[in-house]
Motif scaffolding. Structure first.
Motif, mmCIF file in Angstrom:
data_model
loop_
_atom_site.group_PDB
_atom_site.id
_atom_site.type_symbol
_atom_site.label_atom_id
_atom_site.label_comp_id
_atom_site.label_asym_id
_atom_site.label_seq_id
_atom_site.Cartn_x
_atom_site.Cartn_y
_atom_site.Cartn_z
ATOM 1 N N SER A 155 0.836 -1.185 0.000
ATOM 2 C CA SER A 155 0.000 0.000 0.000
ATOM 3 C C SER A 155 0.879 1.245 0.000
ATOM 4 O O SER A 155 2.064 1.202 0.295
ATOM 5 C CB SER A 155 -0.888 0.005 1.229
ATOM 6 O OG SER A 155 -0.099 0.258 2.365
ATOM 7 N N GLU A 156 0.236 2.368 -0.336
ATOM 8 C CA GLU A 156 0.943 3.648 -0.336
ATOM 9 C C GLU A 156 1.545 3.948 1.027
ATOM 10 O O GLU A 156 2.629 4.483 1.137
ATOM 11 C CB GLU A 156 -0.049 4.766 -0.651
ATOM 12 C CG GLU A 156 -0.327 4.949 -2.103
ATOM 13 C CD GLU A 156 -1.176 6.191 -2.308
ATOM 14 O OE1 GLU A 156 -0.757 7.261 -1.837
ATOM 15 O OE2 GLU A 156 -2.244 6.064 -2.902
ATOM 16 N N LYS A 157 0.771 3.602 2.044
ATOM 17 C CA LYS A 157 1.211 3.902 3.392
ATOM 18 C C LYS A 157 2.514 3.175 3.706
ATOM 19 O O LYS A 157 3.417 3.736 4.320
ATOM 20 C CB LYS A 157 0.115 3.465 4.376
ATOM 21 C CG LYS A 157 0.105 4.265 5.639
ATOM 22 C CD LYS A 157 -1.157 3.991 6.423
ATOM 23 C CE LYS A 157 -1.076 4.698 7.752
ATOM 24 N NZ LYS A 157 -2.290 4.558 8.539
ATOM 25 N N GLN A 158 2.579 1.919 3.246
ATOM 26 C CA GLN A 158 3.804 1.160 3.489
ATOM 27 C C GLN A 158 4.975 1.750 2.725
ATOM 28 O O GLN A 158 6.082 1.836 3.245
ATOM 29 C CB GLN A 158 3.588 -0.308 3.087
ATOM 30 C CG GLN A 158 2.700 -1.052 4.072
ATOM 31 C CD GLN A 158 2.174 -2.353 3.499
ATOM 32 O OE1 GLN A 158 1.755 -2.423 2.334
ATOM 33 N NE2 GLN A 158 2.178 -3.385 4.313
ATOM 34 N N GLU B 119 -7.208 1.928 3.148
ATOM 35 C CA GLU B 119 -6.673 3.221 2.760
ATOM 36 C C GLU B 119 -7.670 3.940 1.855
ATOM 37 O O GLU B 119 -8.532 3.302 1.254
ATOM 38 C CB GLU B 119 -5.339 3.029 2.029
ATOM 39 C CG GLU B 119 -4.233 2.634 2.967
ATOM 40 C CD GLU B 119 -2.871 2.781 2.331
ATOM 41 O OE1 GLU B 119 -2.719 3.616 1.431
ATOM 42 O OE2 GLU B 119 -1.967 2.035 2.739
ATOM 43 N N GLN C 212 -8.685 2.641 -1.491
ATOM 44 C CA GLN C 212 -9.429 1.386 -1.567
ATOM 45 C C GLN C 212 -10.905 1.573 -1.232
ATOM 46 O O GLN C 212 -11.619 0.612 -1.005
ATOM 47 C CB GLN C 212 -8.810 0.349 -0.621
ATOM 48 C CG GLN C 212 -7.349 0.086 -0.956
ATOM 49 C CD GLN C 212 -6.626 -0.616 0.169
ATOM 50 O OE1 GLN C 212 -7.148 -0.780 1.261
ATOM 51 N NE2 GLN C 212 -5.400 -1.042 -0.105
#
Lengths: 564, 382
Positions: A16-19, B91, B94
């Motif tokens: 994910s983007e966050k990761q 997120e 999504q």
């Protein structure tokens, strides 16, 4: 009925983007720890160790303060720094006042003249002073028998080289004036003196405080001027150099470094406080102050500016001139011989090109790192702990003089246990060190620009399923192009002229121009030293002019969207 | 890719047809910032196609709730389901929503076309498809030939439409509007209200709009969620919120309201000073209870009444302020001096009845227009 198209379910995405953001912030932390935190830690721990690396508590500090020859340098440094500051700040204040609060003609020219020293290594001021007031100087008689080699020369050199730094701060402080206050004062029939003491000075108060600390710190940590013109007069910076490079006494060098850290750290804290207060001073509804025409006053200030600005240009001009003549003061005919560096310095022009290479690398790598780092800290929300650590480390170099950071690098990257010690003596470590040294100002510049961008861009992108890195390259970077260029030029010019940090770190193949200047001056080749310094100064000024042109080009070609 | 244009313009069944389950379902949502509770156990269901307004004063948690739904600020507790899918910890990318901010957040360095296409480029559509989709969206929001301009060259209202087109480009299931009209001039705001509403109806996209403007909420929403201090005060249609407020806060925040200290008497009556008024619904308060009596200024009756009309009383006109279509007057009942009541007289009535300061008139409040609330309930902070 669906208005929805079949979009790939986002959960299918592997990471994910966050990761991604978290990993990048982690990497930023790691870099900042390597280039800032660990070298400083090495310096700190070294000051508590003896030559064999055993912990000895405060023994080194005790030795330092009880050894008169060492302790006297501290007193000398304090004296020089106090006097230089006491001279520079009032002069710079008056000069800044003339530039911002009068309608004197030629303000732009005077501003440019006073900024000249920024484009040259501080060494150049000292080299000039030797030509002017030295044993064979044409104005030596003005010193009435006193030698320029010592406190007099150091103070003069420091005044010249720190003047533009104080001026920049004070011009900013004085241009933040709320015209309404002056109108209110005039409506109440307030006298000019009272207006100055009750409105002008309080408004610029934090600028004055800030300039005072900045100048004090610059002077007390400067290596270039005392090295060239200090003679037998020892100061902290030359002591640190002698202890580490001359006597290989790393512990005592570390103690000197720690002492040098004190004024800079105090200045840093004061600056933080001043910055916070200054923001609150000027409301968004302030009206810019328009100075009134006052011929007598404008003339007075013009004479003042001609004297000061003239003195600066003349001093640097003497060095440039000296670099083009045969033999001072006996044969004043023109020559380019002084620019044939191989006559006096085995590596010839190599140091100059090393400096260019180093500055270019710092500029490119540093700008990319600083801007991306500032973006991650400002616009992403992952990994709060990492962001806090990175933010702290990004601000730290401001509180660390170049000389101290250089010492830290010696202790950290020269240590036998360090797997990175292969970097020691290479151009790479000079790049890393210089990048770290100028990180904070660049970081603040980038952060300020990023704060002006709508904070919801990333949220909008997320809703459109466009990852943040794509918005970074398509929107953020293009919008910030002028700022990015500013940072690149700031890094380039400073990397070109820096001497105090890199003096400890260069190797035989990575000697820089500023170091060559020190060596040529030591070897008695003053004209060649002046020539190298002139070459550096000319390059820096040229880059700055290209910067102005490039900025104009960017605004014309790529920022047409700014026009309404 | 022709199919995209048809469903977009054809419109979809709007609410009404009882959906088997809510499109958006929020359960026990709690969000804390340090010691401050921004959202306190919020429960809410929104059926497909509905236009819902979160209404409340600044700091009431309405924007926090919107951002939690978008996944921009994660909640501490509770769950969010969109279209039956648990997205509580997903997120933003999504969650399948489009969003329009008060600042519009248009990319200033990209043209209108590129702004609208921003989310489409990612879908790996062909260039031609993207172009026709962008054109379609710009026509939809009434800006068919502005595609080559930069946002800075457009007016605020036009920028707002572009932001709307961009948010709708990927056909999201949920449209989130965060105070989208607050930065606009009054006239533009009112025109855009109607446009957004009709667009939403045509597309049938489930929409949540955050606003602090009660008029906007009343004019646009199918249902209004009134929020205060991180909690939901009342959920209901505009008429219900306005005419049947359940709490003193709602009655005060939506529209204007006079609050008077009153005591519950027998048989659906309350005493205010020396006045005795009938109320249609005494809401189970025991006689003797001290309560707050709430009356809307426009509920005053002054024509075709006489002294036998329920809740009629004589009052002196203490002051008048002209507000355009109507005049707000302060009335001081003759039998209960000091019990000041704000009322509105239409400019029409002012003229016909010759109302002026100092006059004593007979007025009445119908019992169904009076509401009572617990005495300790919070009003708006005055």
């Amino acid at each position: 009925m669906t208005i929805g198209l079949s979009l790939p379910a986002a959960s299918e995405r592997a990471i994910s983007e966050k990761q991604v953001a978290a990993v990048l912030i982690g990497a930023l932390c790691l870099i900042l720890i390597l280039i800032i935190a660990l070298p400083l830690w090495a310096l700190l721990s070294k000051s508590f160790e003896d030559a064999d690396g055993a912990y000895v508590g405060f023994a080194n500090y005790l030795t330092y303060f009880t050894t008169p020859t060492l302790f006297v340098s501290l007193l000398n440094s304090l004296m020089v720094a106090f006097l230089s500051t006491a001279i520079v700040v009032p002069l710079a204040f008056a000069y800044a006042y003339a530039l911002t609060r009068t309608r004197m003609r030629g303000r732009g020219l005077f501003y440019a003249a006073a900024l000249l020293p920024i484009f040259a290594p501080s060494l150049l001021a000292a080299i000039s002073l030797v030509y002017i007031f030295g044993n064979q100087g044409f104005l030596s008689y003005l010193l009435m028998g006193n030698s320029v080699y010592g406190p007099i020369g150091i103070i003069m050199g420091e005044v010249l080289s720190t003047f533009p730094h104080a001026l920049l701060i004070l011009v900013t402080a004085l241009s933040l004036a709320d015209g309404r206050l002056y109108e209110a004062a005039a409506a109440l029939g307030t006298t000019k003196q009272r207006v100055f003491w009750t409105i002008t000075l309080p408004g610029a108060r934090f600028g004055v405080i800030n300039a005072t600390f900045v100048v004090f710190t610059l002077v007390i940590t400067d290596f270039g001027v005392p090295k060239v013109i200090g003679g037998q007069f020892n100061v902290l910076a030359t002591d640190a150099y002698r202890q580490v490079v001359g006597q290989q006494n790393f512990s005592m060098g570390a103690v000197v470094g720690m002492i040098l850290l004190v004024p800079a750290a105090v200045a840093f804290v004061v600056d933080r406080i001043a910055r916070r207060r200054q923001v609150a001073l000027l409301s968004a509804r302030a009206v810019p102050y328009e100075p009134a025409l006052n011929r007598a006053l404008d003339t007075f200030y013009m004479i003042f500016c001609i004297l000061i600005g003239g003195a600066i240009v003349a001093t640097y001009g003497v060095a440039v001139w000296a670099s083009f003549i045969q033999y001072w003061p006996y044969n004043l005919s023109f020559t380019l011989n002084n620019y044939v560096f191989s006559n006096v310095e085995p590596s010839g022009w190599d140091p100059y090109f090393n400096s260019l290479k180093m500055a270019a690398a710092v500029s490119v790598v540093g700008t990319a790192l600083v801007f991306s780092g500032a973006y991650l800290l400002e616009k992403t929300h992952a990994f709060p702990l990492g962001r806090a650590v990175a933010q702290f480390l990004a601000m730290l170099p401001m509180a660390v003089p170049g000389l101290v950071l250089g010492l830290g690098y010696v202790f950290f990257y020269n240590a036998s246990w360090n797997p990175l010690s292969f970097l020691y003596g290479t151009l790479t470590i000079l790049v890393i060190n210089t990048l770290a040294h100028f990180y904070t100002v660049s970081h603040i510049t980038a952060t300020t620009a990023l704060k002006q961008i709508d904070g919801e861009f990333e949220a909008v992108s997320a809703s459109l399923r466009v990852p943040f890195w794509r918005t970074f390259s398509r929107v953020t970077v293009p919008i910030c192009a002028p700022t990015i260029l500013d940072i690149a030029v700031y890094m380039f010019v400073n990397a070109l002229t820096t001497v105090s940090a890199v003096i400890f770190l260069y190797g035989s193949n990575s000697k820089l121009a500023s170091i060559a200047i020190v060596h040529m001056d030591e070897a008695g080749a003053g004209a060649a030293a002046a020539a190298m310094a002139t070459a550096i100064m000319a390059t820096a000024i040229m880059v700055r002019m290209l910067h102005i042109l490039a900025t104009r080009f960017i605004f014309d070609r790529f920022q047409s969207w700014r026009r309404r | 890719m022709n199919h995209i244009s048809v469903p977009l313009l054809e419109g979809a069944p709007v609410s009404g047809a009882a959906a088997p389950s809510a499109y958006l379902k929020i359960e026990n949502l709690t969000k804390r910032f340090g010691a401050f509770t921004a959202l306190n156990r919020i429960n809410l269901e929104i059926p497909k196609g509905e236009f819902v307004c979160f209404l409340g004063p600044s700091g009431c948690g309405k924007t926090t709730l919107l951002r939690a739904i978008a996944g921009l600020d994660l909640q501490n507790e509770g769950s969010i389901h969109i279209n039956g899918r648990d997205v509580s910890h997903a997120e933003p990318a999504q969650r399948d929503f489009g969003i329009v901010f008060q600042s519009y957040a248009l990319f200033p360095n990209l043209t209108v076309d590129r702004n609208v296409a921003y989310g489409l480029v990612n879908l790996k559509w062909s260039r031609a498809d993207i172009r026709s989709r962008v054109q379609e969206l710009l026509s939809l929001v009434g800006l068919p030939d502005q595609g080559d301009k930069y946002p800075g060259q457009l007016s605020g209202g036009q920028q707002q439409r572009v932001a709307l087109a961009r948010a709708l480009a990927t056909s999201p299931g949920l449209l989130l509007l965060d105070e989208p009209l607050s930065a606009l001039d009054a006239k533009v705001r009112i025109r855009l209200r109607a446009e957004i509403r009709s667009l939403q109806k045509r597309l049938g996209v489930t929409t949540i709009m955050v606003t602090h403007d009660q008029e906007e909420a009343l004019a646009m929403a199918d249902r209004i969620v009134v929020m205060n201090n991180g909690s939901i005060e009342q959920i209901g249609g505009p008429e219900v919120i306005y005419c049947k407020p359940e709490t003193a806060f709602v009655s005060d925040f939506v529209g204007h309201m006079t609050f008077l200290d009153a005591t519950v008497l027998e048989h659906g009556r309350v005493g205010v000073g020396s006045l005795v008024l009938a109320v249609a619904n005494s809401r189970g308060f025991a006689p003797g209870t001290t309560v707050k009596l709430a009356m809307r200024p426009e509920e005053v009756r002054t024509r075709s009444i006489d002294s036998s009309t329920t809740n009629a009383f004589e009052a002196r006109v203490e002051s008048l302020s002209f507000l355009g279509a109507f005049c707000r007057a302060t009335l001081n009942p003759v039998d209960s001096p000091g019990t000041m009541i704000a009322v509105d007289f239409s400019t029409n009535a002012m003229r016909d009845l010759g109302i002026c300061v100092g006059q004593t008139r007979l007025v009445a409040f119908p019992p169904e227009a009076l509401r009572i609330f617990p005495h300790d309930s919070r009003e708006m902070h005055a």
